[in-house]
Scaffold this motif. Structure first.
Motif, PDB file in Angstrom:
ATOM      1  N   ARG A  95      -0.573   3.683  10.562  1.00 48.00           N
ATOM      2  CA  ARG A  95      -0.294   2.586  10.190  1.00 48.00           C
ATOM      3  C   ARG A  95       0.433   3.060   8.146  1.00 48.00           C
ATOM      4  NH1 ARG A  95      -2.104  -2.211   8.011  1.00 48.00           N
ATOM      5  NH2 ARG A  95      -4.069  -1.228   8.213  1.00 48.00           N
ATOM      6  N   ILE A  96      -0.730   3.633   7.826  1.00 44.67           N
ATOM      7  CA  ILE A  96      -0.207   4.036   6.346  1.00 44.67           C
ATOM      8  C   ILE A  96       0.965   4.637   6.393  1.00 44.67           C
ATOM      9  CG2 ILE A  96      -2.182   4.528   3.994  1.00 44.67           C
ATOM     10  CD1 ILE A  96      -2.385   2.060   5.252  1.00 44.67           C
ATOM     11  N   GLY A  97       0.763   5.542   6.468  1.00 43.36           N
ATOM     12  CA  GLY A  97       1.731   7.176   7.211  1.00 43.36           C
ATOM     13  C   GLY A  97       2.788   5.860   7.185  1.00 43.36           C
ATOM     14  N   ALA A  98       3.683   5.343   7.942  1.00 40.56           N
ATOM     15  CA  ALA A  98       4.727   4.284   7.622  1.00 40.56           C
ATOM     16  C   ALA A  98       5.286   3.384   6.561  1.00 40.56           C
ATOM     17  CB  ALA A  98       4.434   3.881   9.617  1.00 40.56           C
ATOM     18  N   HIS A  99       3.425   2.910   6.466  1.00 39.74           N
ATOM     19  CA  HIS A  99       4.091   1.930   5.137  1.00 39.74           C
ATOM     20  C   HIS A  99       4.837   2.920   4.253  1.00 39.74           C
ATOM     21  CE1 HIS A  99       3.177  -0.754   1.730  1.00 39.74           C
ATOM     22  NE2 HIS A  99       2.874   0.024   1.069  1.00 39.74           N
ATOM     23  N   LEU A 100       4.301   4.453   3.808  1.00 42.84           N
ATOM     24  CA  LEU A 100       4.396   4.941   2.834  1.00 42.84           C
ATOM     25  C   LEU A 100       6.156   5.523   2.731  1.00 42.84           C
ATOM     26  CD1 LEU A 100       0.846   6.586   2.429  1.00 42.84           C
ATOM     27  CD2 LEU A 100       1.646   5.148   1.066  1.00 42.84           C
ATOM     28  N   ARG A 101       6.564   5.295   4.291  1.00 46.19           N
ATOM     29  CA  ARG A 101       8.015   6.047   4.388  1.00 46.19           C
ATOM     30  C   ARG A 101       8.307   4.683   4.161  1.00 46.19           C
ATOM     31  NH1 ARG A 101       4.899   8.750   8.350  1.00 46.19           N
ATOM     32  NH2 ARG A 101       5.810   7.134  10.206  1.00 46.19           N
ATOM     33  N   SER A 102       8.315   3.577   4.074  1.00 49.65           N
ATOM     34  CA  SER A 102       9.152   2.595   3.845  1.00 49.65           C
ATOM     35  C   SER A 102       9.531   1.428   2.735  1.00 49.65           C
ATOM     36  CB  SER A 102       8.238   1.321   5.035  1.00 49.65           C
ATOM     37  OG  SER A 102       7.479   1.194   3.800  1.00 49.65           O
ATOM     38  N   ILE A 103       8.298   2.718   1.915  1.00 47.39           N
ATOM     39  CA  ILE A 103       8.956   2.527   0.038  1.00 47.39           C
ATOM     40  C   ILE A 103       9.105   3.393  -0.040  1.00 47.39           C
ATOM     41  CG2 ILE A 103       6.929   0.170   0.259  1.00 47.39           C
ATOM     42  CD1 ILE A 103       4.966   2.354  -1.022  1.00 47.39           C
ATOM     43  N   GLY A 104       9.586   4.456   0.075  1.00 44.47           N
ATOM     44  CA  GLY A 104      10.146   5.597  -0.332  1.00 44.47           C
ATOM     45  C   GLY A 104       9.712   6.434  -0.788  1.00 44.47           C
ATOM     46  N   LEU A 105       7.769   6.769  -0.331  1.00 48.59           N
ATOM     47  CA  LEU A 105       7.028   8.249  -0.612  1.00 48.59           C
ATOM     48  C   LEU A 105       7.176   9.084   0.624  1.00 48.59           C
ATOM     49  CD1 LEU A 105       4.212   5.795  -2.437  1.00 48.59           C
ATOM     50  CD2 LEU A 105       6.244   7.703  -3.138  1.00 48.59           C
TER      51      LEU A 105
END
Length: 317
Positions: free
Chosen positions: A59-69
């Motif tokens: 879940r956190i990995g998907a969030h990080l990718r969604s904000i361009g990290l």
């Protein structure tokens, strides 16, 4: 007995790739680097020994990718096994071990990542690192590092730490990855911007004060940073976030103290209960980090109490 990892990989995009174990961490997860005949690579994460960590990791990995990290893409997964994008062979600590003159560059990018992370709304459902929760998290110190401490002294230190957090780091509005240090940051010199820094080991993310991950970077349990570099990171973080530099320095000192008091206990437990004596070699540095942060004026009420209750660890043989 059949190897579940082999069966998983045989049905994955990495079927037939060679396997090489990677060094583990403090968790129950295991990792392997997979290499194709033509040189492509991927990472196998075996989280069967720590299944509760898998859902937050995804879940956190998907969030990080969604904000361009830069967090690793998931290529395949099944029953606690995950095939991940390989972000690269160089974590920040290893790169700087060979190129120490690049410390300022890599630390600048690491701060830029934090600024970008904190500019985005955090995902829902995270635990907030309130002062009372953060102070309570040093309990492993008393249980494993100094088990003979008078409970009254332990309670007083915990209470004074809570008060310091309430005064200087009471709000917990941003996503903190919690283990934001040089062995969890992958340096990618061929990329640009914040994509140069890959992120790992973020499954324990929480809502925290903005300086929490900064403190993790400033006082790394596995490597030293000099005072000038720490001051540069504090100044860059303050400038880019619009926060008062003196406030940032005080909050980072208090959060660094909280982190490293906890780490003393956690590392002692890993060495004693989990048969990982290598963590004993890290204790002197962590203890020195505690002494360094105690020098900040905001921690003056805690300094004599901790110096009396938390002795230096034995020098490893």
């Amino acid at each position: 007995m059949a190897d579940p990892c082999a069966a998983f990989l045989a049905a994955s995009p990495a079927a037939g790739w060679s396997r090489a174990a990677l060094a583990g961490d403090a968790s129950g997860r295991r990792y392997e680097r997979l290499t194709s005949p033509d040189g492509r690579t991927a990472i196998l994460m075996d989280a069967r020994g720590e299944p509760a960590s898998l859902s937050p990791f995804l879940r956190i990995g998907a969030h990080l990718r969604s904000i361009g990290l830069c967090a690793p893409e998931v290529l395949a997964q099944d029953a606690g096994l995950v095939l991940l994008e390989d972000l690269g062979p160089w974590h920040m600590a290893a790169w700087l071990g060979q190129r120490p003159t690049e410390s300022e560059l890599l630390c600048d990018v690491a701060i830029d990542v934090l600024v970008r992370l904190q500019a985005s709304r955090p995902p829902e459902g995270l635990v907030a690192l309130t002062p009372i929760r953060a102070a309570g998290m040093i309990a492993p110190l008393w249980d494993y590092y100094t088990p003979g401490t008078d409970p009254r002294a332990a309670a007083e230190i915990t209470g004074r730490l809570r008060e310091a957090l309430e005064s200087h780091a009471s709000d917990a509005p941003v996503l903190a990855l919690r283990d934001y240090h040089a062995e969890n940051l992958v340096w990618r010199p061929d990329r640009a911007g914040t994509d140069r820094m890959g992120l790992l080991d973020f499954q324990d993310a929480v809502l925290a004060p903005p300086e929490y991950d900064l403190a993790s970077l400033l006082r790394d349990a596995r490597r030293d940073t000099d005072a000038a570099l720490r001051a540069r990171m504090i100044r860059r973080f303050a400038d880019l976030t619009g926060r008062d530099e003196a406030h940032v320095a005080a909050a980072a000192a208090i959060l660094g103290l909280q982190r490293n008091l906890r780490i003393l206990g956690v590392f002692a437990r890993l060495a004693g209960e989990r048969g990982k004596p290598g963590y004993l070699r890290l204790l002197p540095r962590v203890w020195n980090h505690v002494q360094g942060d105690l020098a900040h004026p905001a921690l003056r009420p805690l300094e004599p109490l901790i110096r009396a209750a938390v002795p230096a660890p034995p020098v490893p043989a």
